[in-house]
Scaffold this motif. Structure first.
Motif, PDB file in Angstrom:
ATOM      1  N   GLN A   2      48.646  35.793  39.058  1.00  0.00           N
ATOM      2  CA  GLN A   2      47.887  34.561  38.860  1.00  0.00           C
ATOM      3  C   GLN A   2      46.510  34.780  38.228  1.00  0.00           C
ATOM      4  OE1 GLN A   2      48.234  33.038  42.891  1.00  0.00           O
ATOM      5  NE2 GLN A   2      46.046  33.207  43.226  1.00  0.00           N
ATOM      6  N   PRO A   3      45.798  35.894  38.454  1.00  0.00           N
ATOM      7  CA  PRO A   3      44.519  36.040  37.741  1.00  0.00           C
ATOM      8  C   PRO A   3      44.714  36.119  36.225  1.00  0.00           C
ATOM      9  CG  PRO A   3      44.617  37.541  39.605  1.00  0.00           C
ATOM     10  CD  PRO A   3      45.995  36.983  39.438  1.00  0.00           C
ATOM     11  N   ASN A   4      45.719  36.869  35.790  1.00  0.00           N
ATOM     12  CA  ASN A   4      45.957  36.992  34.352  1.00  0.00           C
ATOM     13  C   ASN A   4      46.482  35.690  33.749  1.00  0.00           C
ATOM     14  OD1 ASN A   4      45.296  39.778  33.485  1.00  0.00           O
ATOM     15  ND2 ASN A   4      46.751  40.344  35.076  1.00  0.00           N
ATOM     16  N   GLN A   5      47.378  35.029  34.474  1.00  0.00           N
ATOM     17  CA  GLN A   5      47.871  33.765  33.930  1.00  0.00           C
ATOM     18  C   GLN A   5      46.777  32.700  33.935  1.00  0.00           C
ATOM     19  OE1 GLN A   5      51.866  32.646  34.882  1.00  0.00           O
ATOM     20  NE2 GLN A   5      51.497  30.495  34.411  1.00  0.00           N
ATOM     21  N   GLY A   6      45.927  32.720  34.940  1.00  0.00           N
ATOM     22  CA  GLY A   6      44.822  31.780  34.968  1.00  0.00           C
ATOM     23  C   GLY A   6      43.902  31.963  33.766  1.00  0.00           C
ATOM     24  N   GLN A   7      43.589  33.225  33.436  1.00  0.00           N
ATOM     25  CA  GLN A   7      42.750  33.489  32.271  1.00  0.00           C
ATOM     26  C   GLN A   7      43.484  33.130  30.972  1.00  0.00           C
ATOM     27  OE1 GLN A   7      39.656  34.209  32.285  1.00  0.00           O
ATOM     28  NE2 GLN A   7      39.262  34.891  34.366  1.00  0.00           N
ATOM     29  N   TYR A   8      44.763  33.440  30.919  1.00  0.00           N
ATOM     30  CA  TYR A   8      45.550  33.076  29.728  1.00  0.00           C
ATOM     31  C   TYR A   8      45.553  31.564  29.524  1.00  0.00           C
ATOM     32  CZ  TYR A   8      49.665  32.173  26.839  1.00  0.00           C
ATOM     33  OH  TYR A   8      50.517  31.709  25.873  1.00  0.00           O
ATOM     34  N   ASN A   9      45.780  30.813  30.612  1.00  0.00           N
ATOM     35  CA  ASN A   9      45.784  29.355  30.500  1.00  0.00           C
ATOM     36  C   ASN A   9      44.433  28.847  30.010  1.00  0.00           C
ATOM     37  OD1 ASN A   9      48.407  29.286  31.457  1.00  0.00           O
ATOM     38  ND2 ASN A   9      47.838  28.719  33.540  1.00  0.00           N
ATOM     39  N   PHE A  10      43.357  29.428  30.528  1.00  0.00           N
ATOM     40  CA  PHE A  10      42.022  28.984  30.140  1.00  0.00           C
ATOM     41  C   PHE A  10      41.780  29.229  28.652  1.00  0.00           C
ATOM     42  CE2 PHE A  10      37.565  29.925  29.281  1.00  0.00           C
ATOM     43  CZ  PHE A  10      36.941  28.787  29.754  1.00  0.00           C
ATOM     44  N   PHE A  11      41.995  30.473  28.204  1.00  0.00           N
ATOM     45  CA  PHE A  11      41.689  30.795  26.819  1.00  0.00           C
ATOM     46  C   PHE A  11      42.674  30.149  25.849  1.00  0.00           C
ATOM     47  CE2 PHE A  11      39.337  34.278  28.899  1.00  0.00           C
ATOM     48  CZ  PHE A  11      38.113  34.086  28.283  1.00  0.00           C
ATOM     49  N   ARG A  12      43.902  29.961  26.299  1.00  0.00           N
ATOM     50  CA  ARG A  12      44.886  29.303  25.434  1.00  0.00           C
ATOM     51  C   ARG A  12      44.465  27.872  25.124  1.00  0.00           C
ATOM     52  NH1 ARG A  12      49.694  26.315  26.542  1.00  0.00           N
ATOM     53  NH2 ARG A  12      49.247  26.489  28.760  1.00  0.00           N
ATOM     54  N   ASN A  13      43.838  27.222  26.074  1.00  0.00           N
ATOM     55  CA  ASN A  13      43.407  25.840  25.894  1.00  0.00           C
ATOM     56  C   ASN A  13      42.004  25.715  25.303  1.00  0.00           C
ATOM     57  OD1 ASN A  13      45.770  24.592  26.948  1.00  0.00           O
ATOM     58  ND2 ASN A  13      45.089  25.110  29.012  1.00  0.00           N
ATOM     59  N   LYS A  14      41.202  26.784  25.400  1.00  0.00           N
ATOM     60  CA  LYS A  14      39.805  26.686  24.986  1.00  0.00           C
ATOM     61  C   LYS A  14      39.482  27.499  23.737  1.00  0.00           C
ATOM     62  CE  LYS A  14      38.531  24.307  28.662  1.00  0.00           C
ATOM     63  NZ  LYS A  14      38.077  22.913  28.598  1.00  0.00           N
ATOM     64  N   SER A  48      42.234  34.776  19.086  1.00  0.00           N
ATOM     65  CA  SER A  48      41.134  35.475  19.746  1.00  0.00           C
ATOM     66  C   SER A  48      41.635  36.683  20.527  1.00  0.00           C
ATOM     67  CB  SER A  48      40.389  34.538  20.699  1.00  0.00           C
ATOM     68  OG  SER A  48      41.181  34.256  21.825  1.00  0.00           O
ATOM     69  N   LEU A  49      40.730  37.645  20.672  1.00  0.00           N
ATOM     70  CA  LEU A  49      41.041  38.852  21.434  1.00  0.00           C
ATOM     71  C   LEU A  49      41.382  38.507  22.880  1.00  0.00           C
ATOM     72  CD1 LEU A  49      41.115  41.948  21.662  1.00  0.00           C
ATOM     73  CD2 LEU A  49      38.651  41.893  22.137  1.00  0.00           C
ATOM     74  N   ALA A  50      40.653  37.557  23.458  1.00  0.00           N
ATOM     75  CA  ALA A  50      40.870  37.217  24.865  1.00  0.00           C
ATOM     76  C   ALA A  50      42.273  36.670  25.101  1.00  0.00           C
ATOM     77  CB  ALA A  50      39.824  36.203  25.325  1.00  0.00           C
ATOM     78  N   ILE A  51      42.709  35.739  24.260  1.00  0.00           N
ATOM     79  CA  ILE A  51      44.023  35.150  24.497  1.00  0.00           C
ATOM     80  C   ILE A  51      45.125  36.169  24.264  1.00  0.00           C
ATOM     81  CG2 ILE A  51      44.447  34.174  22.193  1.00  0.00           C
ATOM     82  CD1 ILE A  51      45.592  31.705  23.651  1.00  0.00           C
ATOM     83  N   ASP A  52      44.947  37.036  23.279  1.00  0.00           N
ATOM     84  CA  ASP A  52      45.949  38.084  23.047  1.00  0.00           C
ATOM     85  C   ASP A  52      46.015  39.036  24.230  1.00  0.00           C
ATOM     86  OD1 ASP A  52      46.504  36.975  20.612  1.00  0.00           O
ATOM     87  OD2 ASP A  52      45.306  38.402  19.450  1.00  0.00           O
ATOM     88  N   ARG A  53      44.873  39.379  24.753  1.00  0.00           N
ATOM     89  CA  ARG A  53      44.809  40.295  25.893  1.00  0.00           C
ATOM     90  C   ARG A  53      45.527  39.721  27.110  1.00  0.00           C
ATOM     91  NH1 ARG A  53      44.737  44.640  29.213  1.00  0.00           N
ATOM     92  NH2 ARG A  53      43.374  44.337  31.006  1.00  0.00           N
ATOM     93  N   PHE A  54      45.192  38.475  27.466  1.00  0.00           N
ATOM     94  CA  PHE A  54      45.778  37.911  28.681  1.00  0.00           C
ATOM     95  C   PHE A  54      47.234  37.513  28.486  1.00  0.00           C
ATOM     96  CE2 PHE A  54      41.210  37.351  29.692  1.00  0.00           C
ATOM     97  CZ  PHE A  54      41.206  38.109  30.845  1.00  0.00           C
ATOM     98  N   LYS A  55      47.595  37.122  27.277  1.00  0.00           N
ATOM     99  CA  LYS A  55      49.010  36.836  27.025  1.00  0.00           C
ATOM    100  C   LYS A  55      49.842  38.097  27.205  1.00  0.00           C
ATOM    101  CE  LYS A  55      52.260  34.971  23.661  1.00  0.00           C
ATOM    102  NZ  LYS A  55      52.440  34.412  22.297  1.00  0.00           N
ATOM    103  N   SER A  56      49.374  39.222  26.695  1.00  0.00           N
ATOM    104  CA  SER A  56      50.131  40.463  26.842  1.00  0.00           C
ATOM    105  C   SER A  56      50.251  40.871  28.301  1.00  0.00           C
ATOM    106  CB  SER A  56      49.484  41.590  26.028  1.00  0.00           C
ATOM    107  OG  SER A  56      48.220  41.967  26.554  1.00  0.00           O
ATOM    108  N   GLU A  57      49.208  40.596  29.095  1.00  0.00           N
ATOM    109  CA  GLU A  57      49.265  40.913  30.518  1.00  0.00           C
ATOM    110  C   GLU A  57      50.247  40.001  31.251  1.00  0.00           C
ATOM    111  OE1 GLU A  57      47.800  43.360  32.792  1.00  0.00           O
ATOM    112  OE2 GLU A  57      48.066  44.181  30.779  1.00  0.00           O
TER     113      GLU A  57
END
Length: 254
Positions: free
Chosen positions: A130-142, A147-156
């Motif tokens: 849930q921490p990684n998916q929470g960050q992925y959801n945030f950056f995917r929408n924002k 971006s590096l952030a969305i790629d990072r959390f999506k891969s996780e």
């Protein structure tokens, strides 16, 4: 009781009897809604509910922080104890509820080995999923999709999903499974509820068809759990502040 709650604590919370849930329609909220609905169906468990509008930051006010310093929902208040016992963190709330109400271990395990399995998968999702998916959801929408952030959390998230796929598919032995914990094909438990509330939207969180094709067993697991009546109720309108504004907690600004 009155000294336990702050003066500005909403009357609905101060006067609640028995179990009282303060929640909102988030993945962590939904997991507790689902278990409560399951326990109601299995044992007749009763509780009352209050809702928080997260956009108004009611959960950041002093009265709420007195109950949960982390300023997050859901929280579960057990008014059957003196003083009332507050449980924060959704996974801890699932454990509290099965220990409190699941006398026949319908959603938990009495066997120590099965308990160990269940704890492992419960903690795995809480710490890695849930921490990684929470960050992925945030950056995917924002953020921009490149971006590096969305790629990072999506891969996780994809990595974590593959761990669950390994478990359910029996890729490295042990045979296929229906649920994450328990002997044989496993047994539906809070371990599944804990992760399912987040993973239920697997087909709607920006994965390609090729990426989704890597998780056939995980998708079957999602669909199997979604069909449970208590799960449907846990996602339902009773926890929607727009449908039930009478349950909404709002205090005046100081």
């Amino acid at each position: 009781m009155s000294s336990f709650y702050a003066a500005e604590t909403p009357e609905r919370v101060q006067k609640a009897q028995g179990l009282h849930l303060i929640t909102s329609l988030t993945p962590n909220g939904r997991k507790v809604h689902i278990l409560l609905e399951e326990l109601k169906e299995a044992y007749g468990l009763e509780w009352t509910t209050s809702l928080i509008d997260l956009d108004k930051n009611e959960q950041k006010k002093d009265w709420f922080l007195r109950l949960n310093p982390n300023g997050r929902i859901p929280i579960l208040i057990d008014n059957n104890t003196s003083p009332p016992h507050v449980v924060m963190e959704s996974s801890a709330e699932l454990l509290y509820l099965v220990n409190l109400a699941d006398k026949n271990d319908i959603f938990w395990f009495s066997d120590p080995i099965e308990q160990s399995e269940a704890f492992q998968w419960l903690i795995f999702w809480h710490a890695s999923g849930q921490p990684n998916q929470g960050q992925y959801n945030f950056f995917r929408n924002k953020a921009d999709q490149s971006s590096l952030a969305i790629d990072r959390f999506k891969s996780e998230v994809l990595r974590v999903y593959d761990v669950l796929e390994i478990r359910l598919s029996g890729r490295y032995g042990g045979g296929t499974r229906e649920y994450l914990a328990g002997r044989g094909k496993g047994k539906y438990s809070i371990t599944d509820v804990n992760a399912w509330a987040w993973i239920r939207n697997i087909r709607r969180i920006g994965f390609s068809e090729d990426e989704l094709a890597q998780f056939p067993y995980l998708q079957q697991w999602v669909d199997h759990i979604a069909a449970r009546p208590a799960v449907e109720r846990g996602l339902g309108e009773w926890y929607d502040e727009d449908m039930h504004p009478e349950l909404l907690l709002e205090t005046s600004e100081l």
